[in-house]
Design an enzyme around this catalytic site. Structure first.
Site, PDB file in Angstrom:
ATOM      1  N   ASN A   1     -42.411  42.055   6.861  1.00 45.11           N
ATOM      2  CA  ASN A   1     -43.727  41.238   5.378  1.00 45.11           C
ATOM      3  C   ASN A   1     -45.196  42.213   6.901  1.00 45.11           C
ATOM      4  O   ASN A   1     -45.124  41.231   7.973  1.00 45.11           O
ATOM      5  CB  ASN A   1     -44.648  39.819   5.279  1.00 45.11           C
ATOM      6  CG  ASN A   1     -45.377  39.332   5.130  1.00 45.11           C
ATOM      7  OD1 ASN A   1     -46.326  41.526   5.095  1.00 45.11           O
ATOM      8  ND2 ASN A   1     -46.092  38.716   5.583  1.00 45.11           N
ATOM      9  N   TRP A   2     -45.380  43.320   6.670  1.00 46.13           N
ATOM     10  CA  TRP A   2     -46.169  44.335   7.909  1.00 46.13           C
ATOM     11  C   TRP A   2     -48.102  44.365   7.349  1.00 46.13           C
ATOM     12  O   TRP A   2     -48.370  44.266   8.375  1.00 46.13           O
ATOM     13  CB  TRP A   2     -45.980  45.733   7.602  1.00 46.13           C
ATOM     14  CG  TRP A   2     -44.864  45.967   7.598  1.00 46.13           C
ATOM     15  CD1 TRP A   2     -43.523  45.500   8.279  1.00 46.13           C
ATOM     16  CD2 TRP A   2     -43.747  47.837   7.570  1.00 46.13           C
ATOM     17  NE1 TRP A   2     -42.626  45.879   7.769  1.00 46.13           N
ATOM     18  CE2 TRP A   2     -42.798  47.597   7.819  1.00 46.13           C
ATOM     19  CE3 TRP A   2     -44.410  48.611   7.114  1.00 46.13           C
ATOM     20  CZ2 TRP A   2     -41.620  48.977   7.881  1.00 46.13           C
ATOM     21  CZ3 TRP A   2     -43.721  49.324   7.556  1.00 46.13           C
ATOM     22  CH2 TRP A   2     -42.616  50.048   7.756  1.00 46.13           C
ATOM     23  N   LYS A   3     -48.080  43.071   7.058  1.00 42.60           N
ATOM     24  CA  LYS A   3     -49.396  42.097   6.733  1.00 42.60           C
ATOM     25  C   LYS A   3     -50.297  43.533   6.710  1.00 42.60           C
ATOM     26  O   LYS A   3     -50.331  44.732   6.168  1.00 42.60           O
ATOM     27  CB  LYS A   3     -49.908  41.268   8.222  1.00 42.60           C
ATOM     28  CG  LYS A   3     -48.127  40.257   7.789  1.00 42.60           C
ATOM     29  CD  LYS A   3     -49.165  38.908   8.995  1.00 42.60           C
ATOM     30  CE  LYS A   3     -48.128  37.764   8.164  1.00 42.60           C
ATOM     31  NZ  LYS A   3     -48.413  37.036   9.396  1.00 42.60           N
TER      32      LYS A   3
ATOM     33  N   HIS B   1     -48.670  33.740  -0.557  1.00 43.80           N
ATOM     34  CA  HIS B   1     -48.372  33.435   0.691  1.00 43.80           C
ATOM     35  C   HIS B   1     -50.001  32.615   1.840  1.00 43.80           C
ATOM     36  O   HIS B   1     -51.079  33.058   0.925  1.00 43.80           O
ATOM     37  CB  HIS B   1     -48.283  35.175   1.256  1.00 43.80           C
ATOM     38  CG  HIS B   1     -48.387  35.453   3.080  1.00 43.80           C
ATOM     39  ND1 HIS B   1     -49.119  34.711   4.014  1.00 43.80           N
ATOM     40  CD2 HIS B   1     -47.373  35.431   3.572  1.00 43.80           C
ATOM     41  CE1 HIS B   1     -48.572  34.723   5.025  1.00 43.80           C
ATOM     42  NE2 HIS B   1     -47.425  35.496   5.404  1.00 43.80           N
TER      43      HIS B   1
ATOM     44  N   GLU C   1     -51.967  33.143   4.067  1.00 43.07           N
ATOM     45  CA  GLU C   1     -53.259  33.982   4.093  1.00 43.07           C
ATOM     46  C   GLU C   1     -53.743  34.028   2.673  1.00 43.07           C
ATOM     47  O   GLU C   1     -54.790  34.022   2.814  1.00 43.07           O
ATOM     48  CB  GLU C   1     -52.962  35.071   4.991  1.00 43.07           C
ATOM     49  CG  GLU C   1     -52.216  34.909   6.442  1.00 43.07           C
ATOM     50  CD  GLU C   1     -51.183  36.035   7.111  1.00 43.07           C
ATOM     51  OE1 GLU C   1     -51.522  37.311   6.335  1.00 43.07           O
ATOM     52  OE2 GLU C   1     -50.756  35.444   7.999  1.00 43.07           O
TER      53      GLU C   1
ATOM     54  N   GLU D   1     -42.951  28.739   4.429  1.00 43.22           N
ATOM     55  CA  GLU D   1     -43.537  29.496   5.720  1.00 43.22           C
ATOM     56  C   GLU D   1     -44.760  28.052   6.269  1.00 43.22           C
ATOM     57  O   GLU D   1     -45.632  28.451   5.687  1.00 43.22           O
ATOM     58  CB  GLU D   1     -44.343  30.224   5.608  1.00 43.22           C
ATOM     59  CG  GLU D   1     -42.903  31.517   5.390  1.00 43.22           C
ATOM     60  CD  GLU D   1     -43.817  32.443   5.732  1.00 43.22           C
ATOM     61  OE1 GLU D   1     -43.886  33.956   6.361  1.00 43.22           O
ATOM     62  OE2 GLU D   1     -44.825  33.661   4.683  1.00 43.22           O
TER      63      GLU D   1
ATOM     64  N   GLY E   1     -47.480  32.952  12.491  1.00 45.07           N
ATOM     65  CA  GLY E   1     -48.300  34.346  13.646  1.00 45.07           C
ATOM     66  C   GLY E   1     -48.734  33.229  15.146  1.00 45.07           C
ATOM     67  O   GLY E   1     -49.368  33.782  16.046  1.00 45.07           O
TER      68      GLY E   1
ATOM     69  N   SER F   1     -42.969  32.807  12.750  1.00 51.33           N
ATOM     70  CA  SER F   1     -42.678  33.166  14.381  1.00 51.33           C
ATOM     71  C   SER F   1     -41.447  33.352  14.133  1.00 51.33           C
ATOM     72  O   SER F   1     -40.088  33.176  15.355  1.00 51.33           O
ATOM     73  CB  SER F   1     -42.953  32.154  15.063  1.00 51.33           C
ATOM     74  OG  SER F   1     -44.456  31.961  14.964  1.00 51.33           O
TER      75      SER F   1
ATOM     76  N   GLY G   1     -42.990  38.638   9.995  1.00 51.45           N
ATOM     77  CA  GLY G   1     -44.015  39.500   9.753  1.00 51.45           C
ATOM     78  C   GLY G   1     -44.485  39.808  11.475  1.00 51.45           C
ATOM     79  O   GLY G   1     -43.769  40.996  11.809  1.00 51.45           O
ATOM     80  N   GLY G   2     -44.878  39.199  12.895  1.00 51.77           N
ATOM     81  CA  GLY G   2     -45.034  40.484  13.712  1.00 51.77           C
ATOM     82  C   GLY G   2     -44.232  40.516  14.314  1.00 51.77           C
ATOM     83  O   GLY G   2     -43.492  41.994  14.598  1.00 51.77           O
TER      84      GLY G   2
HETATM   85  P1  PGA Z   1     -45.067  35.984  11.416  1.00 50.36           P
HETATM   86  O1  PGA Z   1     -45.619  35.658   9.851  1.00 50.36           O
HETATM   87  O2  PGA Z   1     -43.826  36.183  11.957  1.00 50.36           O
HETATM   88  O3  PGA Z   1     -45.745  36.496  12.657  1.00 50.36           O
HETATM   89  O4  PGA Z   1     -45.321  34.108  12.247  1.00 50.36           O
HETATM   90  C1  PGA Z   1     -44.758  35.173   9.023  1.00 50.36           C
HETATM   91  C2  PGA Z   1     -45.357  35.309   7.794  1.00 50.36           C
HETATM   92  O5  PGA Z   1     -46.396  35.394   7.889  1.00 50.36           O
HETATM   93  O6  PGA Z   1     -44.616  35.563   6.717  1.00 50.36           O
END
Ligand code: PGA
Length: 249
Positions: free
Chosen positions: A9-11, A95, A97, A165, A171, A211, A232-233
């Site tokens: 997930n490149w956000k 998600h 967020e 998640e 993150g 993470s 994500g990251g």
């Molecule tokens: P993260 O994000 O790996 O940076 O913790 C995961 C996500 O939000 O899908």
């Protein structure tokens, strides 16, 4: 046998040039990959560039959100039909967020899930508790509620992946222990067995997210109920995403 599914997930990162360069690097790495599924979800603006960079590759094109309507006066929204139109195969919905920063409710997420499936997209439905909820001991109640509400009125789980998640692990560098994550995954599978059937629950792919890094991916993925990852990251660079996808090599 559930097929592993690792999604990036490149956000809200990467211009079109940056996104296609990463997609080309991943396509070169994963040319012959057949024993697991890999997806990347760039921002909307880079979908077409990434689709072109992935041409001929087994990597699936994902999107990070979709509207709950097909078309109309919805300024700023992108409909699932438009995502299909540019070659998207899978959409991430609900998600944390979206839920916590943009106020998406279970009811809205459910409408999005139903519409995306009806339009022929696969869906990754994200669920997860906050730190307060975990500390209050209501993780299973919260996650169970999100699963039930997100899937309300969804007749078949074909095309559905669930991503667990924990919000406090996204993150933050804090991840759930493999055992804690697996326990929640097991609860989700049990709920799905009750809602659908034991066979549907057994076939359901449940990703862990929060993470995930090259050094913890194998331990997470070794657990009986953890079938993949939503990253994500660490999905923003080939040097960290590739070893996660190849966690067992
Ligand atoms: P993260 O994000 O790996 O940076 O913790 C995961 C996500 O939000 O899908």
């Amino acid at each position: 046998m559930r097929k592993r599914f690792i999604a990036g997930n490149w956000k809200m990162y990467k211009t079109t040039v940056e996104a296609s360069s990463l997609a080309r690097a991943l396509a070169a790495e994963f040319g012959g990959l057949t024993d697991r599924r890999v997806m990347v979800a760039p921002p909307f603006t880079a979908l077409t560039a990434v689709r072109e960079a992935l041409a001929g590759s087994p990597i699936l094109l994902g999107a990070q959100n979709a509207a709950a309507e097909l078309e109309g006066a919805h300024t700023g929204e992108v409909s699932p039909r438009m995502l299909r139109d540019v070659g998207v195969a899978v959409v991430i919905l609900g998600h944390s967020e979206r839920r916590h920063v943009y106020g998406e409710t279970d009811a809205l997420v459910n409408r999005k899930v139903k519409l995306a499936l009806a339009e022929g997209l696969e869906v990754i439905l994200c669920v997860g508790e906050t730190l307060d909820e975990r500390q209050a001991g209501v993780t299973e109640k919260v996650v169970g509620g999100q699963v039930r509400a997100g899937l309300a009125g969804v007749a078949s789980l074909a095309g559905v992946t669930i991503a667990y998640e924990p919000v406090w692990a996204i993150g933050t560098g804090r991840n759930a222990t493999p055992e804690d994550a697996d326990a929640v995954h097991r609860t989700i599978r049990g709920i799905v067995a009750g809602l659908y059937s034991p066979a549907a629950a057994e076939a359901l792919v449940i990703q862990y997210g929060g993470s995930v890094k090259p050094d913890n991916a194998a331990a997470l993925m070794r657990m009986a109920n953890i079938d993949g990852a939503l990253v994500g990251g660490a999905s923003l660079k080939a040097e960290t995403f590739v070893p996660i996808v190849r966690f067992d090599r």
